[in-house]
Design a protein around this motif. Sequence first.
Motif, PDB file in Angstrom:
ATOM      1  N   THR A  88      17.304   1.658   2.169  1.00 14.26           N
ATOM      2  CA  THR A  88      16.221   2.112   1.820  1.00 14.26           C
ATOM      3  C   THR A  88      14.702   1.737   2.561  1.00 14.26           C
ATOM      4  N   HIS A  89      13.755   2.253   2.567  1.00 16.85           N
ATOM      5  CA  HIS A  89      13.056   1.283   3.226  1.00 16.85           C
ATOM      6  C   HIS A  89      12.180   1.492   4.431  1.00 16.85           C
ATOM      7  N   SER A  90      11.994   1.164   4.764  1.00 12.14           N
ATOM      8  CA  SER A  90      11.835   1.376   6.740  1.00 12.14           C
ATOM      9  C   SER A  90      12.635   0.488   7.213  1.00 12.14           C
ATOM     10  N   GLY A  91      12.604   1.136   9.073  1.00  5.42           N
ATOM     11  CA  GLY A  91      14.004   0.105   9.880  1.00  5.42           C
ATOM     12  C   GLY A  91      13.447  -1.017  10.530  1.00  5.42           C
ATOM     13  N   VAL A  92      14.396  -1.113  11.267  1.00  6.74           N
ATOM     14  CA  VAL A  92      14.055  -2.847  12.041  1.00  6.74           C
ATOM     15  C   VAL A  92      12.672  -3.135  12.738  1.00  6.74           C
ATOM     16  N   SER A  93      12.067  -2.185  13.557  1.00  8.05           N
ATOM     17  CA  SER A  93      11.192  -2.085  15.023  1.00  8.05           C
ATOM     18  C   SER A  93       9.458  -1.722  12.860  1.00  8.05           C
ATOM     19  N   ALA A  94       9.681  -0.985  12.292  1.00  9.93           N
ATOM     20  CA  ALA A  94       8.538  -1.188  11.310  1.00  9.93           C
ATOM     21  C   ALA A  94       8.340  -1.721  10.789  1.00  9.93           C
ATOM     22  N   SER A  95       9.468  -1.998  10.290  1.00  9.98           N
ATOM     23  CA  SER A  95       9.542  -3.735   9.337  1.00  9.98           C
ATOM     24  C   SER A  95       8.814  -5.178   9.801  1.00  9.98           C
ATOM     25  N   ALA A  96       9.664  -4.769  11.516  1.00  7.87           N
ATOM     26  CA  ALA A  96       8.968  -6.142  11.901  1.00  7.87           C
ATOM     27  C   ALA A  96       7.629  -6.417  12.495  1.00  7.87           C
ATOM     28  N   ILE A  97       7.280  -4.698  12.652  1.00  5.27           N
ATOM     29  CA  ILE A  97       5.872  -5.096  13.440  1.00  5.27           C
ATOM     30  C   ILE A  97       4.688  -4.670  12.212  1.00  5.27           C
ATOM     31  N   GLY A  98       5.481  -4.436  11.273  1.00  4.77           N
ATOM     32  CA  GLY A  98       4.145  -4.592   9.380  1.00  4.77           C
ATOM     33  C   GLY A  98       4.304  -5.236   8.896  1.00  4.77           C
ATOM     34  N   GLY A 245      10.360   5.869   4.446  1.00  6.11           N
ATOM     35  CA  GLY A 245      10.093   6.065   2.470  1.00  6.11           C
ATOM     36  C   GLY A 245       9.113   5.784   1.711  1.00  6.11           C
ATOM     37  N   VAL A 246       9.112   4.464   1.874  1.00  2.03           N
ATOM     38  CA  VAL A 246       7.562   4.308   0.715  1.00  2.03           C
ATOM     39  C   VAL A 246       7.021   3.010   1.233  1.00  2.03           C
ATOM     40  N   ALA A 247       5.464   3.453   1.419  1.00  8.76           N
ATOM     41  CA  ALA A 247       4.648   2.235   2.086  1.00  8.76           C
ATOM     42  C   ALA A 247       3.721   2.181   1.087  1.00  8.76           C
ATOM     43  N   ARG A 248       3.058   1.029   1.242  1.00  8.71           N
ATOM     44  CA  ARG A 248       1.541   0.517   0.832  1.00  8.71           C
ATOM     45  C   ARG A 248       0.237   0.002   1.688  1.00  8.71           C
ATOM     46  N   ILE A 249      -0.924   0.743   2.376  1.00  8.40           N
ATOM     47  CA  ILE A 249      -2.082   0.294   2.442  1.00  8.40           C
ATOM     48  C   ILE A 249      -3.010  -0.432   2.148  1.00  8.40           C
ATOM     49  N   ASP A 250      -3.362  -1.424   2.609  1.00  4.29           N
ATOM     50  CA  ASP A 250      -4.312  -2.193   2.053  1.00  4.29           C
ATOM     51  C   ASP A 250      -5.536  -2.196   2.492  1.00  4.29           C
ATOM     52  N   PHE A 251      -6.956  -1.889   2.683  1.00  5.01           N
ATOM     53  CA  PHE A 251      -8.329  -1.629   3.273  1.00  5.01           C
ATOM     54  C   PHE A 251      -9.693  -2.721   2.474  1.00  5.01           C
ATOM     55  N   ARG A 252     -10.333  -3.367   3.002  1.00  4.00           N
ATOM     56  CA  ARG A 252     -11.964  -3.276   1.568  1.00  4.00           C
ATOM     57  C   ARG A 252     -12.827  -2.755   2.891  1.00  4.00           C
ATOM     58  N   ILE A 253     -13.610  -1.605   2.043  1.00  6.47           N
ATOM     59  CA  ILE A 253     -15.116  -1.253   1.813  1.00  6.47           C
ATOM     60  C   ILE A 253     -16.242  -2.589   2.552  1.00  6.47           C
ATOM     61  N   ASN A 254     -16.679  -2.407   3.643  1.00  9.40           N
ATOM     62  CA  ASN A 254     -17.629  -3.496   3.205  1.00  9.40           C
ATOM     63  C   ASN A 254     -18.904  -3.356   2.709  1.00  9.40           C
ATOM     64  N   LYS A 255     -19.485  -3.883   1.356  1.00 12.45           N
ATOM     65  CA  LYS A 255     -20.592  -4.029   0.263  1.00 12.45           C
ATOM     66  C   LYS A 255     -21.676  -3.965   0.773  1.00 12.45           C
ATOM     67  N   ASN A 256     -21.941  -4.500   2.243  1.00 13.51           N
ATOM     68  CA  ASN A 256     -23.009  -4.635   3.125  1.00 13.51           C
ATOM     69  C   ASN A 256     -23.650  -3.517   4.200  1.00 13.51           C
ATOM     70  N   SER A 257     -22.143  -2.457   3.803  1.00 13.51           N
ATOM     71  CA  SER A 257     -22.782  -1.656   5.267  1.00 13.51           C
ATOM     72  C   SER A 257     -22.801   0.211   4.375  1.00 13.51           C
ATOM     73  N   LYS A 258     -24.270   0.532   4.464  1.00 14.43           N
ATOM     74  CA  LYS A 258     -24.645   1.529   2.894  1.00 14.43           C
ATOM     75  C   LYS A 258     -24.350   3.066   4.020  1.00 14.43           C
ATOM     76  N   LYS A 259     -23.289   3.052   5.352  1.00 20.23           N
ATOM     77  CA  LYS A 259     -22.056   3.792   5.118  1.00 20.23           C
ATOM     78  C   LYS A 259     -20.235   4.046   5.412  1.00 20.23           C
ATOM     79  N   GLN A 270       7.478  -3.257   2.099  1.00 18.25           N
ATOM     80  CA  GLN A 270       8.378  -3.149   1.329  1.00 18.25           C
ATOM     81  C   GLN A 270       7.176  -3.498  -0.462  1.00 18.25           C
ATOM     82  N   PRO A 271       6.907  -1.995  -0.576  1.00 21.18           N
ATOM     83  CA  PRO A 271       5.278  -3.061  -1.840  1.00 21.18           C
ATOM     84  C   PRO A 271       6.759  -3.163  -2.820  1.00 21.18           C
ATOM     85  N   GLY A 272       5.457  -4.044  -3.650  1.00 18.57           N
ATOM     86  CA  GLY A 272       6.146  -4.141  -4.611  1.00 18.57           C
ATOM     87  C   GLY A 272       6.574  -2.780  -6.223  1.00 18.57           C
ATOM     88  N   LEU A 273       7.680  -3.230  -6.838  1.00 16.03           N
ATOM     89  CA  LEU A 273       8.068  -2.529  -8.052  1.00 16.03           C
ATOM     90  C   LEU A 273       7.921  -2.985  -9.215  1.00 16.03           C
TER      91      LEU A 273
END
Length: 305
Positions: A88-98, A245-259, A270-273
């Motif tokens: 399950t989940h991503s393969g060799v290259s995607a896992s290594a890079i991620g 398969g599955v993945a989770r992507i994390d972001f941050r919103i800049n609270k000091n940005s009006k845009k 390999q997001p936790g379950l």
Amino acid sequence: MKVNKNILIIKGGYSEEAEVSRNTAVNVEKALKLKGYRTKSLEVDKNFFHWLLNNRKDVDVVFNALHGFWGEDGKVQGLLECLKIPYTHSGVSASAIGMNKYLSKNIFMTHGMNVPKGYIINKNKITKKEPLERPFIIKPVSEGSSLGIHLIKKKDSLKKIISKLKINNFLIEEFIPGNDITVAVINGKPLGILEVLIKQDIYSYDAKYKSKNTKYVIPNNLSEKTIKNILSVSEKSFKLLNCRGVARIDFRINKNSKKEDFFILEINTQPGLTKNSLLPRIAKNSGIEFPDLVELIINDAGLKK
């Protein structure tokens, strides 16, 4: 309902996230049994390879419940490819890079995505000259569950914090003030989005697994355009690394940005379950119960990823 598949769930391993992995494995095994699969849960230790070599004909699919070093960085994926056991989940290259936050950061940046400014640096050099203005983040290049992450503020003793680190080289990154946003992607399509509300400055290991004050909400203070853009970047990053398969992507919103400027922080192949994990929360918000989520992951298992 009868399912004629033998699922081997691999867990534990050699990383700092071994306990998170074991918790994931417990939940996954319960879900698979509910769905009618035959399961075996196997601890990854010094006997793991020999067991797998001798019993591979009895395994239809490996459910990779490992996190961190060796289980999330392409190594176990490469082993399973060699043994021709679908997993399950991503393969060799995607896992290594991620798993390599610096490498994936540079790939995202090359393709026009906003990322926090950052460098790989040696602990001996950073104490002589700090390459970023405070506050800034220091964290391992390849680690998950926010392990080893520190926010260095104006009055903090950097030398004291660094002396406790077990690694020599780490990622130093500009601190983006604001809230964390996370997106689940399944089979290349964004499933949903959550905002993480914390009382600390960073979403640390304790905030993830120990704090009772951490809250998870569907964002209601972001514009429709911003949410659409975040979902689009999530899908693009998933496909860019050739995740599966599955993945989770994390972001941050800049609270000091009006845009409502947002920055992609990392991708988790390999997001936790566990009961505290974000992927099952997002799935449930989208109408997918946990056993169905696990079966979706199983159905995508394969080789040559």
